[in-house]
Design an enzyme around this catalytic site. Structure first.
Site, short mmCIF file in Angstrom:
data_model
loop_
_atom_site.label_atom_id
_atom_site.label_comp_id
_atom_site.label_asym_id
_atom_site.label_seq_id
_atom_site.Cartn_x
_atom_site.Cartn_y
_atom_site.Cartn_z
N TYR A 149 7.94 -8.40 10.02
CA TYR A 149 6.69 -8.18 9.25
C TYR A 149 6.93 -7.58 7.87
O TYR A 149 8.04 -7.21 7.53
CB TYR A 149 5.62 -7.46 10.06
CG TYR A 149 5.82 -6.07 10.59
CD1 TYR A 149 6.79 -5.21 10.15
CD2 TYR A 149 4.95 -5.62 11.60
CE1 TYR A 149 6.88 -3.93 10.67
CE2 TYR A 149 5.05 -4.34 12.13
CZ TYR A 149 6.01 -3.50 11.65
OH TYR A 149 6.11 -2.25 12.15
N GLU A 150 5.90 -7.54 7.08
CA GLU A 150 6.00 -7.16 5.66
C GLU A 150 6.97 -8.04 4.89
O GLU A 150 7.70 -7.56 4.02
CB GLU A 150 6.40 -5.69 5.50
CG GLU A 150 5.35 -4.70 5.88
CD GLU A 150 4.04 -4.91 5.13
OE1 GLU A 150 3.00 -4.79 5.78
OE2 GLU A 150 4.06 -5.24 3.93
#
Lengths: 591, 591
Positions: free
Chosen positions: A436-437
């Site tokens: 994620y990110e």
């Protein structure tokens, strides 16, 4: 599983002896900060993490946060723990005093955030998302919106979320189906978003959704995107909560880890449309969102540090207690910490964690200096430096946390595979961080294309000059210095190789990016360890402080440089010898 | 998650083109075997795995096998699937025809076992343990015990277990508390064992426990241990089942993975004592158990192959389907398999899996030849070679499966972290393999102490001579050859370094063992890939078969040698430059 203890001495060493964070406290914008205050904050944050967040980590994993009839029920104790977090003002450490913040450097906030992540990663994600929302408001929102939302977010009374992804395309934002239509003084939002961390929960009265969506008549692609704030409850003029907005949770995901953090499918505008207010200018949504994402990327790298530290503490404690086998020297019955291969695993965990931590705080310092540095040159220098270090911090730390938490299981043997022990949770919780990110592949492409190639290698060269200066300015450890210097040369060589050859193939950058990023991470790690050895040596010579602690810093540095740094050369070879075969692969190469 | 398809072409290439397994079929002991028969077996086993075991893999993960009132209930469909496995004779492939076996080489059995592991690792563990029990009976039991137990185990009608570990000491067997007391023609066993895989279940009428325990008056330490068979139900003289024995399941562990495989705490002799019969001689228990363990170690390495293959298939299928982002060359919307970093991940998974598979089958061939080779020289040569390759196979493959299954998640992005997708299960299931059947630290110590140092490097030298001959006997790929040759030289150098310096410190062997094992694994992998390139090139030149398949073999070899083999040098450096710091660590080094 051992009780978590915040590594306060480690933090103090990194901030004060290794990185010279106290120079930030002299800046006008940080007039609130002092070494004494920061020490006290670190000490108290450590206690809070250990006493409030850590005890509910396992129950969070077992119970999960779960969607029930359009609400999300958090695990036992989460609501109370979060309220204590708000009451103690932990949300506001590095926030703007104008809106109720405490005005400390971001780097100081990061130390506390490390502790939240060690103690309870799922819980830590909630304030992390809120901090991102605060950054978006602070940088791009109108004064009116700021006045309504910032005080509540900065106090932590309301939490924030980030709504980008839709189910048909995860990282690709060029074709979002959620739409925003102007209506009176606001917009009506309709559409569905997925992977919304803490998208719904029962810990606060209101939740502030930051939503990326195109206006109904916007041009296609990322340039048509705008940013909106969509509160769960509308806010009346007097600041009290009004009607429920037309936004709701559809479901939560059943995941490998971070089970207490609800990962929500959010539906906006199933009825008349969710009321939203634009943040920033039309078509500037993605640019505004990147404010949040850069910030979040460092924090995700820090999750890697937090979980690695926790796994290390658990493994060390178990290795000291567990009696098994015999000493290779005396033949006596011993705890497993006496076995050299267990020592290798522990030192691998320790030396990697130390390197990751130093990288995170160094990047954080550049984040403080790019905004609050006292002259333009400093701010410019650190803008470039921060931009360069961000993808390395995010991706390198989150690759390594999988290794470190895996070693944590390995030290426990069969017990590590049994969930009751608690260390398998760290391994499961860690696995999302490289995704994620921005996946680590995306980070690597960012590094090669935007941070190395775009400025013709200037930013990388500046960083490597800093490294070379470290080598030249000291020489108490010729063996470590030579090994580190070889690592720097090799990184320079790989950087030049990419700069010289990247036009050979459209696929070149993508084919070398991951290995280049990993090489840079390992060389940065060696840099911090080399400087750590020098700093510890100085302390040992002065006779100040805990000599065993400093002697162990030297051991960790020697271990890292002799046993971990060689990996940098392997990644460098994979770039230079492997770019050809990497660029040659295609969709048909896999049978 | 994609439907599993057994990699029949891969297996055929490895057996026939890379390793020359057909030479086994000419041996007198394998008169039943022929290339045609083996092809048919592989084909059918692949279908069985895909159609019977794979469909219940996910339900097994969700439901777990669970202890209820002293019984273990397996997940839906397991009992029926296992019965089909027995009905189709899959248990008996490589077993002795005298007791109902089919007399095929162990290497052929391993191909089928790979498929069981890909399709359903939890299920595959049950016949794997039974095969170990069969080996113990065949090598050490009296003819009377053989006659009672072997036909039922070989048919699969009864299953086997292995009872070593007790809660106070996992890998350390020198202080077992379970005791055996002579009584009439048998022994009475009392004590508790933990981590008993498939220790209790509802799939067969009887379960045959192999139990390691000291006689009540035996000397302390591993030399006092004897081995016993303790059936769940006693067996009458006519072969029918008699009374329930005094052995029962206490509980099953809640684990990170392999949830359908019940990991039992077993209690022996809570009442009068569990009736057991000694296998082998008193005090020879551990030696006898090692028969089983050597065998099992290769099979655990193979679990690494099976799970890696499964993870690769899922990732490849997803990468082909998932449309996201744009081509770096054309700017068109593409499936993610068009992104070079996704290609890197897939090729890393593929090239590592291929190398692991070749190592497993090469070690299996030596297992066949050490027992069934047609002259003593061959048998001796392969005894040493098998002993050397066993710890490398077990540990290297099980280290890598964690990486490969992790990459499988990464290719899926956020979807990979959602359990519903099914690929997180592979990652969880894989994590035990580096722990059980002797942790990888134990394997590494075995390699350095018993396989390298004990014979003064003779066994390693012989293996490296084989490698050198491969280099000298062919030269169509000078670049690959040179890189591979450099890997071999470096391994030779590290081996010599250990032989020359291991007496420096009592901690030396333990400090270098893991890195040495990993270096050897990567160099072996390069060896197989180099030979694979030569074999594929020959096929391409002849125009036979699927040219894309062989072209891809060449790509995989080039990728491995340029991007994966450099890791061998890093591990070699960690041994040679890191032995000093490694040996210097002690219990106080970790603060």
């Amino acid at each position: 599983m051992a009780d978590y203890q915040a590594p306060v001495s480690e933090i103090s060493f990194v901030l004060n002896d290794l990185l010279d964070v106290p120079k930030l406290y002299a800046l006008p914008d940080f007039s609130e900060a002092s070494a004494e205050l920061v020490d006290a904050v670190v000490e108290e944050a450590g206690k809070f993490a250990a006493q409030v967040f850590a005890p509910i980590n396992r129950v969070g994993d077992l119970q999960h946060s779960r969607a029930v009839n359009g609400e999300v029920v958090t695990p036992d104790g989460f609501k109370e723990a979060y309220q204590l977090f708000v009451d103690n003002g932990w949300m506001s450490l590095a926030q703007d005093p104008e809106y109720g913040g405490q005005g400390l450097p971001f780097t100081v906030h990061m130390t506390a955030s490390e502790f939240w992540n060690s103690a309870n990663t799922s819980m830590a994600l909630c304030p992390m998302l809120t901090a991102g929302a605060i950054d978006v408001f602070a940088a791009h929102a109108s004064n009116e919106l700021k006045a309504i939302y910032l005080p509540k977010l900065i106090s932590g009374e309301w939490t924030g979320t980030m709504n980008l992804t839709e189910s048909h395309a995860g990282s690709d934002l060029s074709n979002l189906k959620t739409k925003a239509t102007p209506h009176d003084d606001h917009y009506l939002i309709k559409g569905q978003k997925i992977y919304i961390t803490w998208g719904e929960h029962d810990m606060t009265d209101n939740i502030v959704h930051i939503v990326l969506a195109p206006l109904a008549d916007a041009p296609a692609g990322v340039k048509g995107l705008s940013l909106f704030v969509v509160p769960k409850f509308l806010v009346n003029e007097d600041g009290s909560l009004g009607e429920r907005n037309d936004v709701k949770v559809v479901s939560t995901e059943h995941k490998l880890g971070i089970n207490a953090s609800p990962t929500c499918v959010m539906s906006f505008g199933e009825n008349a449309g969710a009321v939203g207010y634009m943040i920033g200018e039309p078509g500037q949504g993605l640019a505004c969102m990147f404010t949040l994402m850069n910030h979040a990327r460092l924090e995700v790298g820090l999750e890697g540090v937090g979980l690695s530290e926790r796994a290390y503490q658990d493994a060390l404690s178990y290795a000291r207690e567990r009696v098994q086998g015999r000493s290779p020297a005396t033949g006596d019955s011993i705890s497993i910490i006496g076995h050299p291969d267990v020592q290798r695993m522990l030192m691998q965990m320790k030396s990697l964690t130390d390197a990751m931590r130093a990288l995170c705080y160094d990047a954080s310092m550049s984040h403080d200096l790019r905004t609050h540095g006292d002259d333009e040159e400093t701010r410019d220098y650190h803008s470039t430096r921060f931009a360069l270090l961000t993808p390395v911090t995010k991706a390198w730390c989150t690759e390594l946390v999988n290794e470190v938490t895996s070693l944590g299981i390995q030290v426990h043997g069969g017990m590590g595979f049994v969930e009751e022990t608690g260390v398998a949770q760290h391994y499961r919780d860690a696995r999302i961080t490289s995704i994620y990110e921005g996946t680590n592949g995306i980070q690597a492409n960012d590094l090669v294309n935007r941070k190395l190639i775009r400025d013709g290698g200037a930013g990388v060269k500046a960083l490597m000059n800093e490294m070379t200066q470290s080598v030249e300015s000291a020489g108490d450890f010729p063996e470590l210095r030579d090994a580190f210097r070889a690592g720097v040369s090799e990184l320079q060589e790989t950087s030049n190789y990419i700069l010289d050859n990247h036009k050979d193939s459209d696929y070149f950058e993508g084919a070398v990016a991951y290995n280049y990023l990993m090489q840079m991470g390992y060389v940065c790690g060696a840099w911090y360890h080399y400087r750590s050895a020098l700093a510890a040596h100085k302390k040992l010579q002065s006779g100040e402080g805990d000599s065993q602690f400093y002697a162990n810093k030297l051991l960790a540095a020697r271990f890292y440089i002799h046993q971990m740094l060689p990996r940098a050369f392997a990644f460098g070879s994979a770039v230079r010898d492997g770019a050809g075969i990497g660029s040659e692969l295609n969709e048909q190469s896999f049978s």
